[in-house]
Motif scaffolding. Structure first.
Motif, short mmCIF file in Angstrom:
data_model
loop_
_atom_site.label_atom_id
_atom_site.label_comp_id
_atom_site.label_asym_id
_atom_site.label_seq_id
_atom_site.Cartn_x
_atom_site.Cartn_y
_atom_site.Cartn_z
N UNK A 133 1.01 -15.70 -9.20
CA UNK A 133 -0.45 -14.42 -9.40
C UNK A 133 -0.16 -14.36 -7.46
N UNK A 134 0.24 -15.51 -6.62
CA UNK A 134 -0.01 -14.96 -5.17
C UNK A 134 1.34 -13.84 -4.89
N UNK A 135 2.28 -13.55 -5.92
CA UNK A 135 3.66 -12.92 -5.03
C UNK A 135 2.99 -11.90 -6.33
N UNK A 136 2.36 -11.75 -7.17
CA UNK A 136 1.75 -9.93 -7.61
C UNK A 136 0.49 -9.77 -6.64
N UNK B 270 0.03 -5.99 -6.14
CA UNK B 270 -0.65 -5.41 -6.45
C UNK B 270 -1.35 -4.28 -4.97
N UNK B 271 -1.86 -5.41 -3.69
CA UNK B 271 -1.89 -4.94 -2.69
C UNK B 271 -1.52 -3.82 -1.78
N UNK B 272 -0.18 -4.03 -2.40
CA UNK B 272 0.73 -2.97 -1.43
C UNK B 272 0.56 -1.46 -2.32
N UNK B 273 0.31 -1.53 -3.63
CA UNK B 273 0.71 -0.20 -4.38
C UNK B 273 -1.09 0.40 -4.25
N UNK B 274 -1.76 -0.70 -4.45
CA UNK B 274 -3.04 -0.43 -4.00
C UNK B 274 -3.78 0.57 -2.64
N UNK C 84 -7.37 -7.30 -12.99
CA UNK C 84 -7.69 -6.97 -12.48
C UNK C 84 -8.31 -5.36 -12.13
N UNK C 85 -9.32 -5.03 -12.37
CA UNK C 85 -9.49 -3.85 -12.53
C UNK C 85 -9.95 -2.78 -11.28
N UNK C 86 -8.91 -1.78 -11.19
CA UNK C 86 -8.93 -0.91 -9.91
C UNK C 86 -9.60 0.72 -10.28
N UNK C 87 -9.70 1.26 -9.27
CA UNK C 87 -10.14 2.51 -9.56
C UNK C 87 -9.11 3.57 -7.64
N UNK C 88 -9.97 4.58 -8.82
CA UNK C 88 -9.14 5.56 -7.75
C UNK C 88 -10.53 6.94 -7.63
N UNK C 89 -10.12 7.43 -6.20
CA UNK C 89 -11.98 8.01 -5.56
C UNK C 89 -11.39 9.30 -5.45
N UNK C 90 -10.82 10.34 -5.81
CA UNK C 90 -9.82 11.58 -5.36
C UNK C 90 -10.95 12.83 -4.68
N UNK D 115 7.46 -0.37 -11.53
CA UNK D 115 9.03 -0.11 -10.42
C UNK D 115 8.63 -1.99 -9.51
N UNK D 116 7.36 -1.85 -9.05
CA UNK D 116 7.71 -2.86 -7.49
C UNK D 116 7.66 -4.27 -8.57
N UNK D 117 6.73 -4.54 -9.41
CA UNK D 117 7.19 -5.68 -9.69
C UNK D 117 8.52 -6.29 -10.63
N UNK D 118 9.23 -5.00 -11.53
CA UNK D 118 10.64 -5.59 -11.65
C UNK D 118 11.50 -5.82 -10.58
N UNK D 119 10.83 -5.04 -8.66
CA UNK D 119 12.08 -5.27 -8.00
C UNK D 119 11.79 -6.25 -7.12
#
Length: 180
Positions: free
Chosen positions: A92-95, A99-103, A118-124, A173-177
């Motif tokens: 979970x720490x690595x994930x 997630x922080x990087x992609x976020x 985790x739930x995140x939202x965008x505000x374009x 993609x980032x998790x697979x990498x």
């Protein structure tokens, strides 16, 4: 997000919505049924008042086309609730770092977080072409489930101009990498 919603998502690979969220998410499909329902109601009313009128050929189009569009939109919206799955041995720490990087890259704002989700939202911005997206990430046993849909707290939308796919694909993609 409740434990029941998380459990449902992990078992069924589908985002569980509350009644209000379902109404919001399926509104475009429901809107398509207004004209057909009105026409059917009018003909039924006439029938029960003993003054039935035959259905005109032009009315058939107003029954069929919106009904077909409504059915298509319903299945389109239903398919958007499916999670994409990625298997991983990362902890979970690595994930969380991924997630922080992609976020940061995709400008996600954390909305909810616990040990299982985790739930995140965008505000374009106004001119971006999107009302915003809701990204849901569930953590199962050696797997991560990812879903991105148009934000349920904003206006309904049938399109995200590729942003939902970008949110899901970038994280996967980032998790697979990192898992290699």
């Amino acid at each position: 997000m409740t434990n029941n919603e998380i459990k449902y998502g992990l078992e069924n690979h589908e985002l569980k919505l509350s009644f209000r969220e379902k109404v919001q998410h399926y509104a475009p499909a429901g809107f398509c049924f207004i004209i057909p329902i009105t026409l059917i109601f009018t003909h039924l009313k006439d029938y029960f008042e003993n003054s039935p009128k035959s259905i005109k050929s032009g009315e058939i189009w107003f029954l069929m086309i919106p009904t077909l569009l409504g059915i298509i939109f319903f299945y389109l919206q239903k398919s958007r609730l499916k999670f994409k799955e990625v298997n991983t041995n990362l902890n979970r720490s690595q994930l969380n770092k991924i997630i922080d990087k992609v976020a940061n890259e995709l400008e996600w704002h954390l909305y909810f977080s616990n040990s299982k989700a985790i739930i995140a939202k965008t505000h374009p911005g106004f001119l971006s072409g999107s009302w915003g997206e809701q990204i849901t990430i569930l953590f199962g046993n050696k797997k991560v489930l990812v879903n991105s849909i148009c934000d349920l707290d904003k206006k309904s939308s049938l399109v995200s101009l590729g942003r939902n796919g970008q949110n899901e694909n970038k994280l996967i993609e980032e998790i697979k990498k990192a898992s290699r």
